[in-house]
Design a protein around this motif. Structure first.
Motif, mmCIF file in Angstrom:
data_model
loop_
_atom_site.group_PDB
_atom_site.id
_atom_site.type_symbol
_atom_site.label_atom_id
_atom_site.label_comp_id
_atom_site.label_asym_id
_atom_site.label_seq_id
_atom_site.Cartn_x
_atom_site.Cartn_y
_atom_site.Cartn_z
ATOM 1 N N VAL A 52 63.473 -53.961 41.799
ATOM 2 C CA VAL A 52 63.778 -53.791 43.214
ATOM 3 C C VAL A 52 64.902 -54.735 43.607
ATOM 4 N N VAL A 53 65.958 -54.178 44.192
ATOM 5 C CA VAL A 53 66.974 -55.018 44.816
ATOM 6 C C VAL A 53 66.867 -54.799 46.322
ATOM 7 N N GLY A 54 66.838 -55.891 47.051
ATOM 8 C CA GLY A 54 66.656 -55.794 48.498
ATOM 9 C C GLY A 54 67.830 -56.395 49.242
ATOM 10 N N LEU A 55 68.183 -55.763 50.351
ATOM 11 C CA LEU A 55 69.236 -56.280 51.238
ATOM 12 C C LEU A 55 68.622 -56.581 52.597
ATOM 13 N N ASP A 56 69.037 -57.679 53.199
ATOM 14 C CA ASP A 56 68.622 -57.968 54.578
ATOM 15 C C ASP A 56 69.639 -58.928 55.181
ATOM 16 N N ASN A 57 69.901 -58.784 56.474
ATOM 17 C CA ASN A 57 70.847 -59.726 57.100
ATOM 18 C C ASN A 57 70.125 -60.912 57.738
ATOM 19 N N MET A 58 68.775 -60.881 57.702
ATOM 20 C CA MET A 58 67.969 -62.000 58.209
ATOM 21 C C MET A 58 68.370 -62.363 59.646
ATOM 22 N N ASN A 59 68.647 -61.359 60.465
ATOM 23 C CA ASN A 59 69.128 -61.675 61.821
ATOM 24 C C ASN A 59 68.006 -62.236 62.686
ATOM 25 N N HIS A 60 68.399 -62.741 63.856
ATOM 26 C CA HIS A 60 67.456 -63.458 64.715
ATOM 27 C C HIS A 60 66.860 -62.577 65.805
ATOM 28 N N TYR A 61 66.838 -61.264 65.571
ATOM 29 C CA TYR A 61 66.247 -60.366 66.564
ATOM 30 C C TYR A 61 64.795 -60.772 66.846
ATOM 31 N N TYR A 62 64.117 -61.290 65.832
ATOM 32 C CA TYR A 62 62.810 -61.939 66.055
ATOM 33 C C TYR A 62 62.661 -63.096 65.071
ATOM 34 N N ASP A 63 61.622 -63.872 65.247
ATOM 35 C CA ASP A 63 61.347 -65.102 64.494
ATOM 36 C C ASP A 63 61.670 -64.983 62.996
ATOM 37 N N VAL A 64 62.718 -65.670 62.582
ATOM 38 C CA VAL A 64 63.176 -65.587 61.193
ATOM 39 C C VAL A 64 62.149 -66.167 60.222
ATOM 40 N N ARG A 65 61.276 -67.056 60.713
ATOM 41 C CA ARG A 65 60.254 -67.630 59.820
ATOM 42 C C ARG A 65 59.371 -66.543 59.215
ATOM 43 N N LEU A 66 59.137 -65.496 59.997
ATOM 44 C CA LEU A 66 58.346 -64.381 59.483
ATOM 45 C C LEU A 66 59.071 -63.702 58.334
ATOM 46 N N LYS A 67 60.388 -63.473 58.523
ATOM 47 C CA LYS A 67 61.162 -62.817 57.474
ATOM 48 C C LYS A 67 61.210 -63.686 56.227
ATOM 49 N N GLU A 68 61.345 -65.004 56.447
ATOM 50 C CA GLU A 68 61.398 -65.924 55.306
ATOM 51 C C GLU A 68 60.066 -65.949 54.558
ATOM 52 N N ALA A 69 58.972 -65.899 55.306
ATOM 53 C CA ALA A 69 57.651 -65.880 54.662
ATOM 54 C C ALA A 69 57.481 -64.616 53.819
ATOM 55 N N ARG A 70 57.948 -63.488 54.346
ATOM 56 C CA ARG A 70 57.828 -62.235 53.590
ATOM 57 C C ARG A 70 58.686 -62.290 52.326
ATOM 58 N N LEU A 71 59.906 -62.840 52.470
ATOM 59 C CA LEU A 71 60.809 -62.953 51.309
ATOM 60 C C LEU A 71 60.238 -63.874 50.243
ATOM 61 N N ASN A 72 59.673 -65.002 50.676
ATOM 62 C CA ASN A 72 59.098 -65.951 49.714
ATOM 63 C C ASN A 72 58.068 -65.276 48.828
ATOM 64 N N GLU A 73 57.302 -64.382 49.434
ATOM 65 C CA GLU A 73 56.288 -63.656 48.667
ATOM 66 C C GLU A 73 56.943 -62.779 47.602
ATOM 67 N N LEU A 74 58.065 -62.157 47.973
ATOM 68 C CA LEU A 74 58.746 -61.257 47.034
ATOM 69 C C LEU A 74 59.461 -62.020 45.926
ATOM 70 N N GLU A 75 59.921 -63.231 46.250
ATOM 71 C CA GLU A 75 60.663 -64.033 45.266
ATOM 72 C C GLU A 75 59.778 -64.402 44.064
ATOM 73 N N GLN A 76 58.443 -64.271 44.226
ATOM 74 C CA GLN A 76 57.542 -64.587 43.097
ATOM 75 C C GLN A 76 57.672 -63.565 41.963
ATOM 76 N N PHE A 77 58.244 -62.397 42.263
ATOM 77 C CA PHE A 77 58.334 -61.338 41.243
ATOM 78 C C PHE A 77 59.647 -61.449 40.466
#
Length: 359
Positions: free
Chosen positions: A42-67
């Motif tokens: 899986v290759v994923g793209l995201d701009n990590m914009n601040h439309y909502y709390d970026v900490r949530l996006k970072e938490a989701r990404l951290n989970e994926l980085e384990q793979f």
């Protein structure tokens, strides 16, 4: 699955490109593929914009980085060079476009973001898919993309069926999503690219989007603020639990509309659109009631919380519709699937996650 008009795709060892991968649906889809499909990349793209709390996006990404089989590119859908380089480097065979500027109300105050992500961004994806058929490239076998229940606009007929005419969008967001379906159809016809659009109905669940009602209500109640219930509570929404959405997407990925020529020798567009909803619209007031009970149960709010003091019934907002209701019979017919998670079960999982994440 109705094989009559689908080309079966085995996801094993495939390269999958997911846009909006740090988003709510994108991250759940990536996690599901990486943890259940052998050899998938899986290759994923995201701009990590601040439309909502970026900490949530970072938490989701951290989970994926384990793979090990996950690669992340930070960038913009509207940046053509970024999209082209991903196709060159990772040679995706399946593309799932979930990256978009979301939210109906925000499209009224910030229209530029929608034109950029949802129109130019989607155009870049279509172009990259088209060029994947050039000599020496890896052809894209299936483009799956997010549309939205908002395309039904102020349609009076319920439940909403994909056979209904959808020419009355009531927000720019809805107009961009309808445009995606039109653009995909043109590219499917011209370049024989198998594409499937999914009209998602109000998606909710753990680590969801804070701009959605259930999440915003929870934040406000916790702060002792008043929540506004639109249309005086006479709103109905077809709430769909995120795992049900992901299951639907995974099934659809594996069945591409068949490429075949018509009597004129030209491609019959390998194009399809489905609703993914719960076929069970819930009244907003009932929804708030269940949410309250589950927030108390999870210990997010105290037993004696005075909800009545924190509720305010207000009129309808521009761009909103009074009811969303999905007819999902086509999805059931072609893929043998329909969402089934009850609202209480889904909100319970959300409340338990919220208690853990924010404590």
């Amino acid at each position: 699955m109705n094989d009559g008009n689908k080309t079966k795709i085995n996801l094993r060892n495939k390269s999958v490109f997911i846009t909006g991968v740090a988003g709510f649906i994108g991250s759940n889809l990536a996690k599901r593929l990486l943890s259940t499909v052998e050899g998938v990349k899986v290759v994923g793209l995201d701009n990590m914009n601040h439309y909502y709390d970026v900490r949530l996006k970072e938490a989701r990404l951290n989970e994926l980085e384990q793979f090990d089989n996950f690669s992340f590119v930070k960038g913009n859908l509207a940046d053509k060079a970024v999209i082209e380089s991903i196709f060159e480097q990772y040679k995706p065979e399946i593309v799932v476009n979930l990256g978009a500027q979301a939210g109906v109300r925000y499209s009224i105050t910030n229209p530029d973001a929608y034109v950029e992500a949802n129109l130019i961004g989607f155009y870049n994806i279509l172009e990259a898919c088209r060029h994947s058929y050039d000599e020496g490239h890896t052809p894209v076998e299936h483009l799956v993309y997010a549309s939205s229940s908002s395309v039904y606009g102020s349609n009076k007929k319920v439940p909403y069926s994909t056979d209904d005419k959808v020419d009355n969008p009531v927000s720019l967001y809805a107009a961009t999503k309808k445009s995606n379906e039109l653009m995909a159809h043109a590219y499917s016809k011209l370049y024989n690219i198998p594409s499937t659009g999914l009209r998602f109905f109000t998606v909710y669940g753990p680590a969801g989007r804070p701009d959605m009602a259930y999440f915003g209500f929870t934040n406000k109640l916790l702060k002792g603020e008043t929540i506004q219930i639109f249309n005086y509570g006479n709103c109905k929404r077809d709430f769909t639990y995120v795992d049900d959405i992901v299951e639907g997407v995974v099934r659809v990925m594996q069945g591409a509309p068949e490429r075949k020529n018509g009597e004129d020798g030209l491609p019959v567009p390998p194009y399809a659109v489905y609703n993914i909803g719960n076929q069970n619209p819930e009244n907003l007031l009932d929804f708030v009631q269940i949410l309250q009970e589950e927030l108390i149960r999870a210990g997010v709010l105290p037993e004696d919380y005075d909800f009545e003091a924190h509720k305010k019934l207000v009129p309808m907002q521009p761009g909103d519709v009074p009811v969303t209701y999905a007819d999902t019979s086509a999805l059931e017919r072609d893929f043998g699937y329909k969402p089934s998670t009850s609202l209480r079960e889904g909100l319970r999982k959300f409340a338990e996650w919220y208690a853990k994440f924010y404590k």
